[in-house]
Scaffold this active site. Structure first.
Site, PDB file in Angstrom:
ATOM      1  N   ILE A 185      -1.467  -4.441   0.267  1.00  0.00           N
ATOM      2  CA  ILE A 185      -0.331  -5.269   0.635  1.00  0.00           C
ATOM      3  C   ILE A 185       0.887  -4.822  -0.159  1.00  0.00           C
ATOM      4  O   ILE A 185       0.785  -4.450  -1.320  1.00  0.00           O
ATOM      5  CB  ILE A 185      -0.604  -6.768   0.401  1.00  0.00           C
ATOM      6  N   SER A 186       2.049  -4.815   0.485  1.00  0.00           N
ATOM      7  CA  SER A 186       3.302  -4.468  -0.169  1.00  0.00           C
ATOM      8  C   SER A 186       3.182  -3.070  -0.803  1.00  0.00           C
ATOM      9  O   SER A 186       2.852  -2.111  -0.102  1.00  0.00           O
ATOM     10  CB  SER A 186       3.652  -5.565  -1.179  1.00  0.00           C
ATOM     11  N   TYR A 187       3.421  -2.936  -2.109  1.00  0.00           N
ATOM     12  CA  TYR A 187       3.284  -1.618  -2.730  1.00  0.00           C
ATOM     13  C   TYR A 187       1.894  -1.027  -2.491  1.00  0.00           C
ATOM     14  O   TYR A 187       1.735   0.192  -2.388  1.00  0.00           O
ATOM     15  CB  TYR A 187       3.549  -1.715  -4.229  1.00  0.00           C
ATOM     16  N   ILE A 244       0.028  -3.138   4.821  1.00  0.00           N
ATOM     17  CA  ILE A 244       0.589  -4.425   5.232  1.00  0.00           C
ATOM     18  C   ILE A 244       1.918  -4.635   4.520  1.00  0.00           C
ATOM     19  O   ILE A 244       1.971  -4.703   3.290  1.00  0.00           O
ATOM     20  CB  ILE A 244      -0.381  -5.576   4.912  1.00  0.00           C
ATOM     21  N   SER A 258       4.677  -2.821   3.848  1.00  0.00           N
ATOM     22  CA  SER A 258       4.985  -1.864   2.795  1.00  0.00           C
ATOM     23  C   SER A 258       6.267  -1.105   3.127  1.00  0.00           C
ATOM     24  O   SER A 258       7.072  -1.537   3.932  1.00  0.00           O
ATOM     25  CB  SER A 258       3.804  -0.925   2.562  1.00  0.00           C
TER      26      SER A 258
END
Length: 346
Positions: A216-218, A239, A241
């Site tokens: 998720i993200s980074y 997700i 990113s």
């Protein structure tokens, strides 16, 4: 209202409510907290009450109830610590309490979570592994958190994946969770992730030849970079990113800006600028699932389009028009989607 408290509710209400906090609890705490400086202490007191419930349930022999209470306590401590890095003593105490509560939950949840530690360059990267009951060497999915998240926040996504017969591991790497006190996120985070994959591939209870990495993200960007560097990765999930997070720091608000020094080091803008999938996305040939929210100005779907244009393998991109960052307002759709795709792909 303190602008930081206003930003917390405006930006992160859905994130908190999608991870083991009921609307009633949330509203009670919202009434209690009148100033942002009260946030960590109030959420920590609430978390401690969950842990006390767990102790009482365990004493009564109610193991599943105890496991659920400890888990909710762990996540409440996570929300206590969330972006509260300006008060290092409270931040550290909340993280330590989160890990302690999760350790108590680990043997009681179903299936149990095995607590693991992987050494890397003087760090001990903490994680957990959950293997479906009665599964014989199932495929394994390695989940990676973002900057201000932690492996514990990935528990519910892992639950959806485990329910589909896959094993799941989640780990903190450099710059994440407690490790953020002695390390920072790296543009080459995949080197640390490779050490985790080494540990998983050596285990007899999972099939390291059928391994996916998602984040998720980074963590999504790190997952793509890991697949480019490690041929053992058979599928990737990203997700909410970025193609690159360059330029983000300048636009960050008073709530989230201080925490970037905790996770990125003394020059967050430079560290973010050094992070990218440019030059590596085209090297990956295994399937990629991208999940983005159309209502996410922090990591808009334009990043997914840019990644897909350069990616070297098959790409499935799903955009939820009303989705916020990490689809936390639509978790009941996005998390099953990710779990189904992984089960079908592996």
């Amino acid at each position: 209202m303190d602008e930081r408290l206003e930003a917390m509710y405006r930006r992160f209400t859905w994130r908190i409510l999608s991870n083991y906090v009921t609307p009633w609890e949330f509203e009670q705490l919202r009434c209690e907290i009148t100033d942002y400086e009260q946030w960590c202490a109030a959420w920590s007191r609430h978390a401690a009450r969950h842990v006390e419930r767990g102790d009482a349930a365990l004493a009564a022999g109610r193991r599943l109830t105890a496991g659920d209470a400890y888990l909710r306590g762990a996540l409440a401590y996570h929300w206590a610590s969330f972006v509260f890095t300006h008060d290092q003593a409270q931040f550290r105490a909340a993280l330590e309490s989160m890990e302690a509560a999760f350790a108590r939950a680990a043997p009681l949840v179903s299936p149990p979570a095995q607590l693991l530690s992987v050494p890397f360059e003087g760090l001990d990267m903490p994680g957990y592994l959950r293997v479906p009951d009665q599964a014989s060497r199932p495929p394994v999915v390695l989940l990676l958190p973002g900057a201000d998240s932690a492996k514990e926040e990935l528990y519910n996504l892992a639950d959806h994946i485990v329910a589909r017969g896959l094993a799941v591991a989640a780990f903190d790497g450099p710059g994440q969770g407690m490790l953020s006190f002695g390390s920072t996120l790296r543009p080459g985070q995949e080197v640390a992730i490779g050490a985790i994959i080494d540990a998983l591939a050596a285990r007899p209870d999972v099939d390291g030849a059928r391994l996916a990495v998602g984040g998720i993200s980074y963590g999504g960007m790190f997952a793509i970079r890991t697949a480019a560097a490690d041929q053992r990765v058979r599928a990737v999930v990203s997700i909410s990113s970025w193609y690159t997070p360059a330029g983000r720091f300048a636009a960050m608000d008073a709530l989230t800006r201080p925490g970037q020094y905790q996770h990125h080091g003394p020059d967050p803008a430079a560290n973010m600028a050094a992070m990218t999938v440019a030059g590596v996305a085209g090297q990956v040939t295994v399937p990629l699932l991208q999940v983005y929210g159309g209502n996410d100005p922090g990591s808009p779907p334009s990043h997914a389009e840019r990644i897909a244009a350069e990616y070297g393998g098959p790409v499935t991109t799903v955009i939820y028009p009303d989705g916020v960052h990490i689809l936390n307002n639509l978790w009941y759709q996005a998390r099953p989607l990710v779990a189904d795709w992984l089960a079908e792909t592996l």
